[in-house]
Scaffold this active site. Structure first.
Site, PDB file in Angstrom:
ATOM      1  CD  GLU A 279      41.202  38.796  31.519  1.00 23.01           C
ATOM      2  OE1 GLU A 279      42.434  38.938  31.620  1.00 23.01           O
ATOM      3  OE2 GLU A 279      40.663  37.740  31.126  1.00 23.01           O
ATOM      4  CG  ASN A 280      40.841  40.391  37.629  1.00 19.19           C
ATOM      5  OD1 ASN A 280      41.764  40.132  36.867  1.00 19.19           O
ATOM      6  ND2 ASN A 280      40.883  40.102  38.908  1.00 19.19           N
TER       7      ASN A 280
END
Lengths: 231, 215
Positions: free
Chosen positions: B54-55
Site C-alpha cells: 500500500e505504500n
C-alpha cells in the site's frame, strides 16, 4: 521563468513558515522523508505546528527531531506507533501532543480532495468502527459510507528525486508515497530533491508532479540512512 | 463432508502454504504486515500472483538482502524489499484507490478477533494505555474483493478468536470472507461460520471449544 523558485539553500526554502501552520510532511517511515527541510524548519523556529504525515517519526531524525524540539501541537497520522517512535510515545503519554488517527487511505484521499477542490466525500473506510463514529453516514447503492472532509495544508514539505527548473518532479521507487498528493494539497509546496536539471531535460511523459503544484525547490545532498528491518 | 488433511495443528509456515494454495492464478494480492507476509514464500512458481504494497508498488519482490537494500524501496512494514520485472510505482491516493475501488482480488490480514459474520478486529485491543494506530488496516479490510484472515484460532489464554461478536474495537463490518487458522479453515459471512477443513482436530471438538454454532 516559471513561478516556481529554485532556491540555493534549505533555509531560504523554509523561510516564512508561520507559527500555528498546518504542515503536510511527506514520507512513509523514512522513505521520502524530507529530512533537510525538516532540519531547516527546526532552525527556522516555527512552533505550535499541526503536522499531517503517515507516521509520527522514527528514531530522532526527521519528523521525530521536530517533535523532540517541541514545535508540534498536533499530529494527524495513520500509524504513530512504531518500534522506534519513542519520541512521539513520550510526548503523547505525557499529554504534550494531540493525536488524530486517520485511516491511511482516508488520509491520502482527504488530501487529494483538498488538492482537487472537492468539498467532502463519502468513504466506505471506517464505517461501523470507532474511527467512523460521529460522522455523517449515508447508504449509496446499498453500501454504507461516512463523510470525510479535505485536509488542506498551509505548507507541504516533500522529498522527491529530481526536479527541473520549472518544478516538475520525479520520484524514486516507494519514496513517492504521499509526495504527489501532498504537493497538490498545500498553499505552498516545498520540495527537496537530490538533483535539479535544466528545463526540458525531464521526459514530459515521466513527470509525476507537474510544476504547477510546486512553489519552491531546493537541491540537497543524497542522505544515507539506515532502514528498519535491513539485513 | 469436512476434510481433515493433517494429523496435527499447522505451523505458521504450513498455514501460509494453505493460504497460498487458495490464491487464484494471476491474482492481485495485498499481504498484511506480520504473518500474512509469509504467504509470499509459498506461492508456486509461475503463479502469476502480483503483490501490492500500500505504500505504492505493484509486483513487489522478496525482501532485500545485502547490497539490494535501498532505503527508497520498502514494503508497508518498512522492511526493504525488491522489485520484480513489470513492477510499477504510484502515489498513496492511487494505491488506496486500488483497494477501495475493488481492484485488488485478495487481501490477507492478521486479526485479534473475527466474528462469524465476518466482522474484523485487528487494529486496537482497546486497552486504555495503548496508542491507537490504524495504518491501512481499515482501508484494506473493506477494499479487496475477498478478505482472508490468517490467525491462530485461540489466543494465548486459550480463548477463541473466532467469536459470535467481536469485543475488541472493529476494523471493518462484515468484510472477512474466510478465516485460516492453525486448526481449521472457516467461511464466514451472513450465514455464520462454516467449517471447510480441519487440521488435527475433529469438528465435534472444535464445536465444543468455540462459543458459536458451526455448520
Amino acid at each position: 521563468m516559471s513561478r516556481t523558485e529554485v532556491l540555493e539553500s534549505v533555509d531560504a526554502a523554509v523561510a516564512g513558515i508561520e507559527d500555528g501552520s498546518t504542515v503536510l510532511v511527506g514520507g512513509f517511515g523514512l522513505a521520502g522523508m524530507p529530512f533537510d527541510l525538516i532540519d531547516g524548519l527546526i532552525r527556522q523556529g516555527a512552533t505550535d505546528l499541526t503536522i499531517v504525515s503517515n507516521n509520527a517519526g522514527n528514531g530522532e531524525v526527521g519528523l521525530a527531531a521536530l517533535l523532540k524540539a517541541g514545535r508540534v501541537r498536533k499530529v494527524l497520522c495513520s500509524f504513530p506507533r512504531q518500534s522506534d517512535s519513542y519520541v512521539f510515545d513520550e510526548l503523547y503519554r505525557t499529554g504534550r501532543i494531540e493525536l488524530e488517527v486517520v485511516p491511511q487511505g482516508n488520509l491520502a484521499e482527504r488530501m487529494r480532495a483538498a488538492g482537487a477542490g472537492i468539498g467532502a466525500f463519502f468513504s466506505p473506510t471506517a464505517v461501523g468502527t470507532p474511527l467512523g463514529e460521529g460522522k455523517e453516514q449515508r447508504t449509496i447503492d446499498g453500501r454504507d459510507y461516512v463523510l470525510e472532509y479535505p485536509i488542506k495544508g498551509d505548507y507541504a514539505l516533500i522529498g522527491a528525486h529530481r526536479a527541473d527548473e520549472m518544478g516538475n518532479l520525479v520520484y524514486r521507487k516507494t519514496a513517492r508515497n504521499f509526495g504527489p498528493v501532498m504537493a497538490t494539497a498545500a498553499a505552498t509546496t516545498i520540495a527537496q530533491v537530490t538533483e535539479v536539471v535544466p528545463t526540458g531535460s525531464l521526459d514530459p511523459e515521466a513527470v509525476v508532479t507537474p510544476g504547477i503544484f510546486v512553489d519552491r525547490v531546493v537541491r540537497v545532498d543524497a542522505r544515507h540512512y539506515t532502514v528498519q528491518g535491513a539485513r | 463432508m469436512v476434510s481433515t488433511s493433517s494429523t496435527h495443528a499447522l505451523t505458521p509456515d504450513e498455514l501460509a502454504a494453505i493460504v497460498a494454495r487458495d490464491i487464484p492464478q494471476g491474482a492481485y494480492v495485498n499481504l498484511g504486515i506480520g504473518q500474512p507476509t509469509k504467504v509470499a514464500d509459498h506461492l508456486p512458481e509461475g503463479s502469476g500472483v502480483v503483490l501490492h504494497t500500500e505504500n505504492g508498488m505493484l509486483n513487489m519482490g522478496p525482501a532485500a538482502t545485502g547490497d539490494q537494500v535501498d532505503p527508497d524501496l520498502t514494503n508497508a512494514g518498512k522492511v526493504p524489499v525488491t522489485e520484480l520485472p513489470g513492477a510499477s510505482y504510484f502515489h498513496h491516493a492511487d494505491s488506496f484507490a486500488m483497494m477501495r475501488g475493488g481492484h485488488l482480488d485478495v487481501c490477507v490480514l492478521g486479526a485479534f478477533q473475527v466474528s462469524a459474520y465476518g466482522d474484523l478486529a485487528n487494529w486496537h485491543t482497546g486497552a486504555p494505555d495503548a496508542i491507537p494506530a490504524v495504518g491501512g488496516a481499515m482501508d484494506l479490510a473493506i477494499g479487496a474483493k475477498q478478505v482472508f484472515v490468517m490467525m491462530t484460532l485461540f489466543d494465548k489464554q486459550g480463548r477463541p478468536k473466532l467469536v459470535p461478536t467481536c469485543t475488541y474495537p472493529l476494523t471493518g463490518v462484515g468484510c472477512v470472507s474466510r478465516v485460516y487458522t492453525d486448526v481449521a479453515v472457516f467461511d464466514v459471512g451472513v450465514d455464520g461460520a462454516v467449517v471447510r477443513e480441519t487440521f488435527g482436530i475433529e469438528v465435534g471438538e472444535l464445536q465444543e471449544r468455540l462459543e458459536l454454532p458451526l455448520s
